[in-house]
Design a protein around this motif. Structure first.
Motif, mmCIF file in Angstrom:
data_model
loop_
_atom_site.group_PDB
_atom_site.id
_atom_site.type_symbol
_atom_site.label_atom_id
_atom_site.label_comp_id
_atom_site.label_asym_id
_atom_site.label_seq_id
_atom_site.Cartn_x
_atom_site.Cartn_y
_atom_site.Cartn_z
ATOM 1 N N VAL A 192 -28.394 -10.075 18.907
ATOM 2 C CA VAL A 192 -28.467 -10.795 20.180
ATOM 3 C C VAL A 192 -29.041 -9.823 21.210
ATOM 4 C CG1 VAL A 192 -27.132 -11.999 21.952
ATOM 5 C CG2 VAL A 192 -26.423 -12.134 19.543
ATOM 6 N N ALA A 193 -30.122 -10.244 21.877
ATOM 7 C CA ALA A 193 -30.744 -9.380 22.886
ATOM 8 C C ALA A 193 -29.818 -9.278 24.094
ATOM 9 C CB ALA A 193 -32.098 -9.945 23.299
ATOM 10 N N SER A 194 -29.741 -8.095 24.683
ATOM 11 C CA SER A 194 -28.959 -7.900 25.910
ATOM 12 C C SER A 194 -29.710 -6.881 26.762
ATOM 13 C CB SER A 194 -27.553 -7.396 25.579
ATOM 14 O OG SER A 194 -27.542 -5.971 25.499
ATOM 15 N N PRO A 195 -29.376 -6.798 28.046
ATOM 16 C CA PRO A 195 -30.077 -5.813 28.895
ATOM 17 C C PRO A 195 -29.883 -4.383 28.376
ATOM 18 C CG PRO A 195 -28.798 -7.359 30.237
ATOM 19 C CD PRO A 195 -28.415 -7.615 28.809
ATOM 20 N N GLN A 196 -28.797 -4.131 27.649
ATOM 21 C CA GLN A 196 -28.543 -2.776 27.127
ATOM 22 C C GLN A 196 -29.124 -2.587 25.725
ATOM 23 O OE1 GLN A 196 -25.776 -4.552 28.688
ATOM 24 N NE2 GLN A 196 -26.564 -3.546 30.518
ATOM 25 N N GLY A 197 -29.967 -3.502 25.290
ATOM 26 C CA GLY A 197 -30.520 -3.413 23.933
ATOM 27 C C GLY A 197 -29.874 -4.464 23.055
ATOM 28 N N PHE A 198 -30.131 -4.396 21.762
ATOM 29 C CA PHE A 198 -29.613 -5.425 20.860
ATOM 30 C C PHE A 198 -28.130 -5.228 20.563
ATOM 31 C CE2 PHE A 198 -33.975 -6.498 20.198
ATOM 32 C CZ PHE A 198 -33.914 -7.855 19.947
ATOM 33 N N LEU A 199 -27.420 -6.364 20.508
ATOM 34 C CA LEU A 199 -26.032 -6.374 20.074
ATOM 35 C C LEU A 199 -25.993 -6.904 18.645
ATOM 36 C CD1 LEU A 199 -24.487 -8.045 23.266
ATOM 37 C CD2 LEU A 199 -24.725 -5.593 22.755
ATOM 38 N N ALA A 200 -25.072 -6.362 17.844
ATOM 39 C CA ALA A 200 -24.877 -6.835 16.468
ATOM 40 C C ALA A 200 -23.578 -7.612 16.412
ATOM 41 C CB ALA A 200 -24.842 -5.647 15.504
ATOM 42 N N GLU A 201 -23.701 -8.947 16.262
ATOM 43 C CA GLU A 201 -22.528 -9.837 16.204
ATOM 44 C C GLU A 201 -22.193 -10.121 14.750
ATOM 45 O OE1 GLU A 201 -23.188 -13.621 18.042
ATOM 46 O OE2 GLU A 201 -22.666 -12.866 20.040
ATOM 47 N N PRO A 202 -21.022 -9.706 14.270
ATOM 48 C CA PRO A 202 -20.668 -9.984 12.872
ATOM 49 C C PRO A 202 -20.635 -11.492 12.591
ATOM 50 C CG PRO A 202 -19.164 -8.378 13.833
ATOM 51 C CD PRO A 202 -19.983 -8.910 14.963
ATOM 52 N N VAL A 203 -21.116 -11.878 11.414
ATOM 53 C CA VAL A 203 -21.028 -13.270 10.971
ATOM 54 C C VAL A 203 -19.882 -13.318 9.967
ATOM 55 C CG1 VAL A 203 -22.226 -15.187 9.845
ATOM 56 C CG2 VAL A 203 -23.513 -13.578 11.272
ATOM 57 N N PHE A 204 -18.762 -13.913 10.389
ATOM 58 C CA PHE A 204 -17.584 -13.929 9.520
ATOM 59 C C PHE A 204 -17.658 -15.077 8.526
ATOM 60 C CE2 PHE A 204 -16.104 -11.529 13.216
ATOM 61 C CZ PHE A 204 -15.567 -10.429 12.577
ATOM 62 N N GLY A 205 -17.006 -14.906 7.411
ATOM 63 C CA GLY A 205 -16.989 -15.938 6.372
ATOM 64 C C GLY A 205 -16.808 -15.244 5.046
ATOM 65 N N LYS A 206 -16.211 -15.932 4.072
ATOM 66 C CA LYS A 206 -16.016 -15.304 2.760
ATOM 67 C C LYS A 206 -17.369 -14.923 2.161
ATOM 68 C CE LYS A 206 -12.670 -16.539 -0.061
ATOM 69 N NZ LYS A 206 -11.800 -17.388 -0.909
ATOM 70 N N SER A 207 -17.368 -13.855 1.396
ATOM 71 C CA SER A 207 -18.649 -13.291 0.963
ATOM 72 C C SER A 207 -19.391 -14.191 -0.023
ATOM 73 C CB SER A 207 -18.453 -11.901 0.352
ATOM 74 O OG SER A 207 -17.892 -12.011 -0.927
ATOM 75 N N ASN A 208 -18.743 -15.254 -0.504
ATOM 76 C CA ASN A 208 -19.473 -16.169 -1.395
ATOM 77 C C ASN A 208 -20.155 -17.293 -0.621
ATOM 78 O OD1 ASN A 208 -16.995 -17.252 -0.682
ATOM 79 N ND2 ASN A 208 -16.894 -18.551 -2.512
ATOM 80 N N LEU A 209 -20.034 -17.294 0.709
ATOM 81 C CA LEU A 209 -20.611 -18.385 1.494
ATOM 82 C C LEU A 209 -22.021 -18.030 1.936
ATOM 83 C CD1 LEU A 209 -17.449 -19.320 3.577
ATOM 84 C CD2 LEU A 209 -18.371 -20.467 1.554
ATOM 85 N N ILE A 210 -22.983 -18.801 1.484
ATOM 86 C CA ILE A 210 -24.383 -18.480 1.728
ATOM 87 C C ILE A 210 -24.719 -18.501 3.212
ATOM 88 C CG2 ILE A 210 -26.761 -19.170 1.202
ATOM 89 C CD1 ILE A 210 -25.619 -20.476 -1.329
ATOM 90 N N PHE A 211 -23.979 -19.338 3.994
ATOM 91 C CA PHE A 211 -24.325 -19.425 5.420
ATOM 92 C C PHE A 211 -24.176 -18.083 6.118
ATOM 93 C CE2 PHE A 211 -19.763 -20.083 6.148
ATOM 94 C CZ PHE A 211 -19.562 -19.336 7.301
ATOM 95 N N THR A 212 -23.330 -17.205 5.590
ATOM 96 C CA THR A 212 -23.184 -15.897 6.244
ATOM 97 C C THR A 212 -24.523 -15.146 6.226
ATOM 98 O OG1 THR A 212 -22.438 -14.800 4.220
ATOM 99 C CG2 THR A 212 -20.726 -15.675 5.663
#
Lengths: 240, 240
Positions: A192-212
Motif C-alpha cells: 500500500v503506497a503511503s507518504p512514507q513509502g510502501f507499507l506491507a499489509e499481511p494477508v491473513f488466511g490459512k496457507s491452503n487458501l489461494i486467495f492469500t
C-alpha cells in the motif's frame, strides 16, 4: 550490437516435466464432483517456469498409485531436464512421491522435508543426473517452494553464473507477525503506497487458501532465528 | 483454474513503434565507416518492450531530415499504440525530433527536457491520443529514460490498475557518489555478495559508454534534493 556481434550462443531453454498427483484432482475444464478438487498447480507452476525462462511440459494428473505415478515420472524424466511432482494432500501420498522418486534413479531423494512454512513436505532429489523436486499439493505451498527451489535450478541450467536475489521492494510492516522460532516463514503481503513509502499489509488466511496469494503483491520472509516481526519493521517484499 | 474459469478476457499487447534517427547510424549487420556508429537503441528498446509485455515494431533508421523522419513517424503512429523515437546525437537533431513530434498531431510535445541524468533531452508528447516519446540517442540514456517513461505507459495500456515500484534489491553503497543537487541521477552499480548482505559497487565511466550498463546489475537513484550519497548508505538497486 554495438560491436557488430549479431549472433551469440545461447543456452537451450530447460524443459520442466510437471506431474500433478492425487486421486482427488480433476482438470479445471471438468466440473468436480463430491471430494474432487480442480488441479491448480500444473498451471501456476507452468507460469513460474515460463517466467523463469523454461519450457513447461505436462505429464498429466496421476492417481495415488505407485505404478501409474512411476510410469509418468519415468516418461517425464526421459523427456525433461527437471521433473516436478506435486503431491496429493494426505500424509500417505507424500511417502508415495518419495518412493516413486527413489525408484527413478540414483542417488534419489536427498532431502525429505524442509524447515520452511508453508512447504514442509518438500522433496529434493537427483535421479540419473537430473533434478527431481516433490512439491506439496497445497497450491500456495507449491508455488512458494517452487520459487525457492525450482527457480534456482532453472537459473543454473540457463547458465547464469551470478545468481542475484529475487527482485522485490522495501516496505514497512503494518502489523505484528508471529512466527515459530527455528522455522523460516514466508508470509503474503499486499503493498500500500503511503507518504512514507510502501507499507506491507499481511494477508491473513490459512496457507491452503489461494486467495492469500491472489490478494498479495509479494511475500516477506521471517528468518528461522526470529520469533516473528514487529509492526514498523522494514521488510523486503519479494515479488511473486 | 481453482474456480473453473478457464477463459479470461485479456488486454491486447501494446504495439510500440520504434524509430532510430541519426545520419551517423547504421545497422549492426553492416560494417561502419568513418563517422558511422551501429544502432544499438532499436535492440535494447525492443528487449525492454518485450520484457514489459509489449510488441516492438521497427520503423527503421531515419536520417536527420524532417520529411523522412516525419514520414516514418506518421506511419509508426498509425500502426502502433506508442511511438518511441531515439534522437541523433547533436543538439540540432534534438530540435528536429521535437519539430517532427509536434507535426504528428495535437497536443504534441508536452515536456521537452527532464531533470534526470542521464537523459536530459527527453521529449514526452501526446499526438492524436497516443503517447510519443523522444529518447536521447545515447544508448545508456535511452535505456534509463525508457525504463522511467516507456515502461509505465505500457503498464497502463496493459490495464494494470496498481503500478508497483520496479523490482530491485537492497544493498550497501561501497563508495561516495557525488551528484549535483536539483537533479535526479541514476547510477549503474554492480552487486557483490558479502557476509553483511549485498554491496553496491558503482560502475564508473562516462554515461555514453555502454559497458557501464553491461557490467552493472542495476541502477541506484540519487534523489534531486541530495548532493550525493555517502559510502555505507543503504540503497535500493533497481534491476534493469
Amino acid at each position: 550490437m554495438a560491436l557488430g556481434l549479431t549472433q551469440v550462443i545461447v543456452a537451450r531453454q530447460p524443459r520442466v516435466g510437471i506431474i500433478s498427483s492425487g486421486d482427488e484432482l480433476v482438470s479445471p475444464h471438468v466440473q468436480p464432483t463430491l471430494g474432487q478438487v480442480r488441479d491448480v498447480n500444473a498451471f501456476t507452476l507452468s507460469a513460474l517456469v515460463e517466467q523463469e525462462g523454461g519450457v513447461p511440459v505436462h505429464f498429466g494428473i496421476q492417481p495415488d498409485r505407485v505404478d501409474e505415478l512411476l510410469g509418468a515420472a519415468r516418461q517425464a524424466l526421459q523427456k525433461s531436464d527437471v521433473v516436478v511432482i506435486t503431491a496429493g494432500s494426505s500424509a500417505s501420498t507424500r511417502d508415495l512421491t518419495a518412493e516413486v522418486i527413489d525408484a527413478l534413479g540414483a542417488p534419489g531423494v536427498l532431502v525429505h522435508g524442509v524447515n520452511v512454512r508453508p512447504g514442509k513436505p518438500t522433496i529434493l532429489a537427483v535421479c540419473a543426473g537430473k533434478a527431481v523436486i516433490g512439491l506439496p499439493g497445497n497450491p500456495v505451498s507449491a508455488l512458494v517452494i517452487a520459487s525457492l527451489f525450482v527457480t534456482p535450478v532453472l537459473q543454473v541450467l540457463l547458465g547464469l553464473r551470478r545468481i542475484l536475489p529475487p527482485p522485490g521492494v522495501k516496505a514497512t510492516l503494518t502489523l505484528n507477525l508471529p512466527s515459530q522460532a527455528g522455522r523460516e516463514d514466508w508470509f503474503p503481503v499486499r503493498l500500500v503506497a503511503s507518504p512514507q513509502g510502501f507499507l506491507a499489509e499481511p494477508v491473513f488466511g490459512k496457507s491452503n487458501l489461494i486467495f492469500t496469494l491472489a490478494r498479495a503483491d509479494g511475500l516477506i520472509r521471517i528468518p528461522a532465528d526470529a520469533n516473528g516481526l514487529q509492526a514498523g519493521t522494514p521488510v523486503d517484499v519479494t515479488y511473486m
